[in-house]
Write an enzyme that holds these catalytic residues in place. Structure first.
Site, mmCIF file in Angstrom:
data_model
loop_
_atom_site.group_PDB
_atom_site.id
_atom_site.type_symbol
_atom_site.label_atom_id
_atom_site.label_comp_id
_atom_site.label_asym_id
_atom_site.label_seq_id
_atom_site.Cartn_x
_atom_site.Cartn_y
_atom_site.Cartn_z
ATOM 1 N N ASP A 223 0.867 -1.188 0.000
ATOM 2 C CA ASP A 223 0.000 0.000 0.000
ATOM 3 C C ASP A 223 0.899 1.233 0.000
ATOM 4 O O ASP A 223 2.043 1.136 -0.443
ATOM 5 C CB ASP A 223 -0.958 -0.057 1.201
ATOM 6 C CG ASP A 223 -2.263 0.666 0.933
ATOM 7 O OD1 ASP A 223 -2.213 1.872 0.603
ATOM 8 O OD2 ASP A 223 -3.341 0.051 1.038
ATOM 9 N N HIS A 246 2.191 2.007 -3.194
ATOM 10 C CA HIS A 246 1.243 2.958 -3.764
ATOM 11 C C HIS A 246 1.767 4.394 -3.707
ATOM 12 O O HIS A 246 1.012 5.331 -3.865
ATOM 13 C CB HIS A 246 -0.120 2.865 -3.070
ATOM 14 C CG HIS A 246 -0.800 1.535 -3.287
ATOM 15 N ND1 HIS A 246 -2.056 1.247 -2.803
ATOM 16 C CD2 HIS A 246 -0.386 0.409 -3.930
ATOM 17 C CE1 HIS A 246 -2.382 0.002 -3.150
ATOM 18 N NE2 HIS A 246 -1.385 -0.526 -3.827
#
Ligand SMILES: *[C@@H]1O[C@H](CO)[C@@H](O)[C@H](O)[C@H]1NC(C)=O
Length: 399
Positions: A223, A246
């Site tokens: 993430d 991310h």
């Protein structure tokens, strides 16, 4: 005569003081092995660790150390709580802590927590192994808003004057590192590792904190590598490598009623490799209250095949649908993107989509060169006042 004997007294006093300092220095190391701890990855060593911590925390001195020698130590959830008596309490982790995989043991949202400490150091080259692979399938948070929250690997809660260096977090069950309510904390040479497809394994998340520095970190996870949440101010993220992951993000914001402003965030000298996003600010629609994001600098950033390199998204919705929406009430002002180069993995390299209700003000793009398949990518901009300085590719949507 009188002055000579005074000197002698001072001299004797200094000798005694030196001797006392030496005694307290050797007495200020609390080795967990002296507290019934075993180098065994399958037993729960948290009671022994807590005993060592409690004694160290009660000891006075300039620096008192809890020492964890090399070896694997099975660990259930544990909270290392302050305030402690010494000016600095130092947790020196040389070994590897291995998290229990039995979720029923975790009552709170953390595995290893450092809580309410003023003057804190964590170092030693050791590892926090969350052993998350067996629990990732139980995570529903990437798919729905209401979900069961899995424990964070390392929590720094309400630390004042903290320094964390040369430790690693691997395979956390959910976030790797969470910084909450801290004032003046530095993370230097911290490594975070988990597979790109592990759910919600954010690298370092922070919120309600001021004077946070994250530097010389290498983060590869499933993430956001670094996410900067509500109530963060005076944050520096410098020399961080991210990927897979991310990217570096401010937000998501504008979701909960108790959120606070985010101000003075500097993100510099970042390398992003194959990440889904580069640098971004994300806010939800239908915000319950008005908040602000002010004074943000993204500078000297290198992108390698990043899907969405530059992104302000005030219509953030990570699910299939977020329902009908009123515009986000997070006001974004003064955001600079400067000296950003490299390759985009999608055509839309620059996406600045601000709130229809509260357009972004003072967005500056300077010296940007992003390419997509060797050509110029495109930019999408809405509800934003943008100015461009120097060369900007793709051509910005300045207004
Ligand atoms: C942008 O980067 C590409 C690839 O590195 C390079 O070929 C091009 O000359 C650069 N353009 C400018 C204006 O600097």
């Amino acid at each position: 005569m009188g002055s000579i004997s005074n000197l002698a007294i001072v001299y004797i006093f200094l000798l005694i003081a030196t001797a006392l300092t030496a005694v307290s220095a050797t007495g200020s190391i609390f080795n967990v092995m002296d507290y019934g701890v075993k180098t065994d990855a399958n037993s729960d060593n948290s009671p022994g660790f807590l005993k060592a911590w409690t004694e160290a925390c009660a000891a006075a001195g300039a620096e008192v150390k809890v020492l964890v020698p090399k070896g694997d130590y099975g660990m259930g959830p544990v909270v290392f709580e302050g305030p402690c008596k010494a000016s600095t309490i130092h947790f020196e982790l040389q070994g590897t802590l291995k998290a229990s995989t039995d979720l029923s043991k975790f009552k709170k949202d953390g595995w290893i927590s450092f809580y309410r400490i003023t003057g804190f150091k964590l170092s030693g080259g050791g590892v926090f192994d969350g052993q998350g692979a067996s629990t990732w399938s139980k995570n529903s948070c990437s798919k729905q808003k209401n979900c069961n929250v899995l424990p964070v690997n390392i929590r720094f809660d309400y630390i004042t004057n903290g320094h964390v260096s040369y430790v690693s977090s691997i395979n956390s069950k959910m976030f790797h590192i969470n910084i909450l309510g801290c004032n003046d904390i530095t993370l230097d040479h911290v490594t975070v590792t988990a597979p790109g497809e592990s759910p919600n394994t954010d690298g370092i998340h922070l919120g309600d904190s001021t004077k946070v520095t994250i530097t010389n970190c290498i983060i590869a996870t499933g993430d956001d590598c670094v996410s900067i949440g509500s109530g963060s101010s005076h944050v520096i993220v410098d020399k961080v490598t991210c990927g897979p992951g991310h990217g570096i993000s401010i937000g998501s914001l504008g979701r909960y009623p108790d959120e606070k402003d985010v101000t003075d965030i500097t993100v510099t000298r970042i390398i992003l490799k194959g990440t889904t996003n580069g640098v971004r600010i994300k806010t939800w629609q239908e915000s319950p209250k008005e908040t602000k994001v002010t004074n943000v600098i993204f500078k000297d950033i290198t992108m390698q095949d990043v899907q969405f390199p530059l992104n302000i998204d005030q219509e953030y919705c990570p699910y299939a649908s977020c329902g009908t929406k009123s515009p986000s009430k997070v006001k974004i002002t003064n955001v600079q993107f400067n000296n950003i180069r490299g390759t985009s993995a999608s055509k839309d390299a620059v996406k600045i989509v601000c709130s229809k209700g509260m357009p972004c003000e003072g967005v500056k793009l300077g010296d940007i060169n992003l390419t997509y398949n060797g050509a110029q990518p495109t930019s999408i901009c809405r509800s934003a006042h943008i100015s461009a300085v120097g060369k900007v590719f793709p051509v910005s949507c300045s207004t």
